[in-house]
Every structure is written in C-alpha cells, then in structure tokens.
Write a protein that holds these residues in place. Sequence first.
Motif, short mmCIF file in Angstrom:
data_model
loop_
_atom_site.label_atom_id
_atom_site.label_comp_id
_atom_site.label_asym_id
_atom_site.label_seq_id
_atom_site.Cartn_x
_atom_site.Cartn_y
_atom_site.Cartn_z
N ASP A 1 12.15 -5.28 9.19
CA ASP A 1 13.20 -4.74 8.34
C ASP A 1 12.84 -3.32 7.92
O ASP A 1 12.49 -3.04 6.78
CB ASP A 1 13.40 -5.63 7.11
N LYS A 2 12.96 -2.38 8.85
CA LYS A 2 12.52 -1.01 8.62
C LYS A 2 13.31 -0.34 7.50
O LYS A 2 12.76 0.41 6.70
CB LYS A 2 12.63 -0.20 9.91
N SER A 3 14.61 -0.58 7.45
CA SER A 3 15.45 0.12 6.49
C SER A 3 15.15 -0.27 5.05
O SER A 3 15.48 0.46 4.12
CB SER A 3 16.92 -0.15 6.81
N ASP A 4 14.52 -1.43 4.86
CA ASP A 4 14.25 -1.91 3.50
C ASP A 4 12.92 -1.41 2.96
O ASP A 4 12.63 -1.59 1.78
CB ASP A 4 14.23 -3.45 3.48
N ILE A 5 12.09 -0.81 3.80
CA ILE A 5 10.75 -0.43 3.36
C ILE A 5 10.77 1.00 2.81
O ILE A 5 11.16 1.94 3.49
CB ILE A 5 9.76 -0.54 4.52
N THR A 6 10.37 1.13 1.56
CA THR A 6 10.29 2.43 0.90
C THR A 6 8.91 2.58 0.28
O THR A 6 8.18 1.60 0.10
CB THR A 6 11.36 2.58 -0.19
N GLY A 7 8.55 3.80 -0.06
CA GLY A 7 7.27 3.99 -0.74
C GLY A 7 6.76 5.41 -0.62
O GLY A 7 7.27 6.23 0.15
N TYR A 8 5.74 5.67 -1.40
CA TYR A 8 5.05 6.96 -1.40
C TYR A 8 3.57 6.66 -1.20
O TYR A 8 2.97 5.92 -1.99
CB TYR A 8 5.28 7.69 -2.73
N ILE A 9 2.98 7.19 -0.13
CA ILE A 9 1.60 6.85 0.22
C ILE A 9 0.75 8.11 0.21
O ILE A 9 1.07 9.10 0.87
CB ILE A 9 1.52 6.20 1.62
N ARG A 10 -0.35 8.05 -0.55
CA ARG A 10 -1.34 9.13 -0.52
C ARG A 10 -2.39 8.74 0.52
O ARG A 10 -3.18 7.83 0.31
CB ARG A 10 -1.97 9.30 -1.90
N LEU A 11 -2.34 9.44 1.66
CA LEU A 11 -3.16 9.09 2.82
C LEU A 11 -4.27 10.12 3.02
O LEU A 11 -4.01 11.32 3.14
CB LEU A 11 -2.28 9.02 4.07
N GLY A 12 -5.52 9.66 3.08
CA GLY A 12 -6.64 10.52 3.42
C GLY A 12 -7.06 10.29 4.85
O GLY A 12 -7.17 9.13 5.29
N VAL A 13 -7.28 11.35 5.61
CA VAL A 13 -7.67 11.21 7.00
C VAL A 13 -8.86 12.12 7.31
O VAL A 13 -8.98 13.22 6.76
CB VAL A 13 -6.52 11.53 7.98
N ALA A 14 -9.73 11.65 8.20
CA ALA A 14 -10.82 12.47 8.71
C ALA A 14 -10.25 13.52 9.66
O ALA A 14 -9.18 13.35 10.24
CB ALA A 14 -11.84 11.60 9.43
N SER B 1 -7.31 8.27 -6.24
CA SER B 1 -6.40 9.37 -5.92
C SER B 1 -5.91 9.31 -4.48
O SER B 1 -5.17 10.18 -4.04
CB SER B 1 -7.08 10.72 -6.20
N LEU B 2 -6.32 8.27 -3.74
CA LEU B 2 -5.78 7.96 -2.41
C LEU B 2 -5.41 6.48 -2.36
O LEU B 2 -6.10 5.65 -2.96
CB LEU B 2 -6.80 8.27 -1.31
N ASP B 3 -4.35 6.17 -1.63
CA ASP B 3 -3.93 4.77 -1.48
C ASP B 3 -4.56 4.11 -0.26
O ASP B 3 -4.86 2.91 -0.28
CB ASP B 3 -2.41 4.70 -1.35
#
Length: 305
Positions: free
Chosen positions: A85-98, A140-142
């Motif tokens: 159910d792609k249309s139902d998924i919402t959110g704000y993600i703080r992503l840390g990457v190498a 400070s990262l999710d």
Amino acid sequence: MNHRQLETFYWAARLGSFAKAASHLNATQSAISMRIQELETRLGVVLFDRSQRAARLTPQGALLLPLAEEVLLASERFISTAAADKSDITGYIRLGVAEIVALTWLPELILEMRRSYPRVQLEIEVALSHLIEEKLYNNSLDIAFAACEVAPSQFVSTDLDEVAFVWVAGPSLDGVPEVLTPGMLSALPIIATSREWQFRGSTLSWLTANDVHFRNVTLCNTFRTAASLAMAGLGLAYVPEALYREEFASGRLRRLVCDPENRPLKIFSIRSLANWTPAQRVLEALAQQIVAGRIEAKPSAASPE
C-alpha cells in the motif's frame, strides 16, 4: 544467523560449488567460505563435506536446505507485503549514510523512493561511520546505512552490503613494496579519512590484529580527496576498489597487494529498537532490493572450482 548466510548456503548447495556461488552472488570465495563457517558455527552442524572439490551437502545440510529455501521465500513475501500500500505510507526520515553508499547506490534509492513512496520525505546526512554512530545515540538520526558498531540492546543492525577496499598509491611514489605488510604502513606516508581508532568493522579489526599505527598520516574526510592525493604521489590511501577501476586501468593509481588481506567492509542498516515506522521499513526494504539487484547485475569473472 542472517539472511546473507542463508542465501549463501542455499546457492552453494544449489550450484554445487563455492566458486559458482561466489560468482552468482558477486562475492569472493573467501567471503562465501566465511559466511558458511559462521552459519555452521551458529547452528552447531557441518553443512558441507569439504573432503571433495564439489560443495556436497552433509546429511544435516540436506535436511536444512529446504528450510533455508522457505525462509528466503518468506523474506521475499515479507518485503512485497510491506510495499503493498504505497499511497498510504507517509513519513519524514532522518537518514545517515556512509560516503561509500552516497557514491554508489544512494541516488538509485532516492529515485525509487520518490517514485514508489512520494509521501515519504528524506533528510540525508553523509558522514563518517563514527560520526553517524554518535548521531544515532543522540537520536538525531532515525536510520543509517553505514559500517557502524552499535549496542544490540538499543539498535537493530541488518546486513546490507559488502564493499571491498584496497590500498593504493600513485605511480610517482617511491619506496612502495610489491607486497604491503602491516609493519610497512608505519613507515610509509598514509592518507586516511579517519584516525586509526575511528575506523570501523573489518578495517579496524585488521589494524588492531596487526598492531598497525600510522606515524606519517594526512587526514582528509572523503575518499575522492584521499585518492586524488594518492594519485599525486603524496602517500598510500585506503579506498573502495570498485570506484577506481578506471584509474587502475589508466595507471593513475596502483592497486597494492596486501598481506594479510583485509576482509570486505560490511555496511549495515541500523535503526533504533524503540522506533520502527512503516516509512523506515519500506526504505530499508528498498535498499535491500537495490543492493541485491546491483550484486546480481555486476559482471563477474568465472572462478575455478
């Protein structure tokens, strides 16, 4: 026990060879052997009869193979259901990457997230793994895709990717031996992205196990800068092998043989035990799919039995 170990066991058994499994999974034979050994240690059973050249299952291995296949199929169904159910998924993600993630498959991940989950917003921070660890601990990262080492009492770490690193030097740097040993690193000029204690995973283990201490070191914070300085003949750099194939082919960089060899750096997906949202789930699932797709798509040379 993790998904990659089960996948390795399954393909080694199906293809009848560690070498063929390595080619199929785009991994080294040593990595395949290590995963099988780790799985055997975890289970307390011997899965393969190593007295023959072919990867022949022991009776216990033959008993466990169909169960491993069930787990892998269930994992695929799990990912598909999470993305239903792609249309139902919402959110704000703080992503840390190498940095290695940012330089390879991160753009593909962002593009696919925007296409598949347009209501999920990403805030991305690229940093060294030890800095990402700090941000995970101070909330400070999710979620992070990096080579971090975090407490299992607070975080879940899932195997995501493996990256081969190599020591390199420019053609003008004198005094570089044909085979590089740990003891030589103390005497040679080094260009590093972190101090020794700030390295993570297999790199830190290799430095520690071989009692390596850099004496003449120039610190910079990106692989690109380190590689550029190495090409200028200013020292040895430790960089992701796949990013510099053109430089190796043109002779601008020399790939150095290292004894003992270092293991590939493991990249994990890391998230807090206390917070696991649907948006974070689909982000991790997409990352796993993209990494798996890149591995399958890479050309690999045929390996001997």
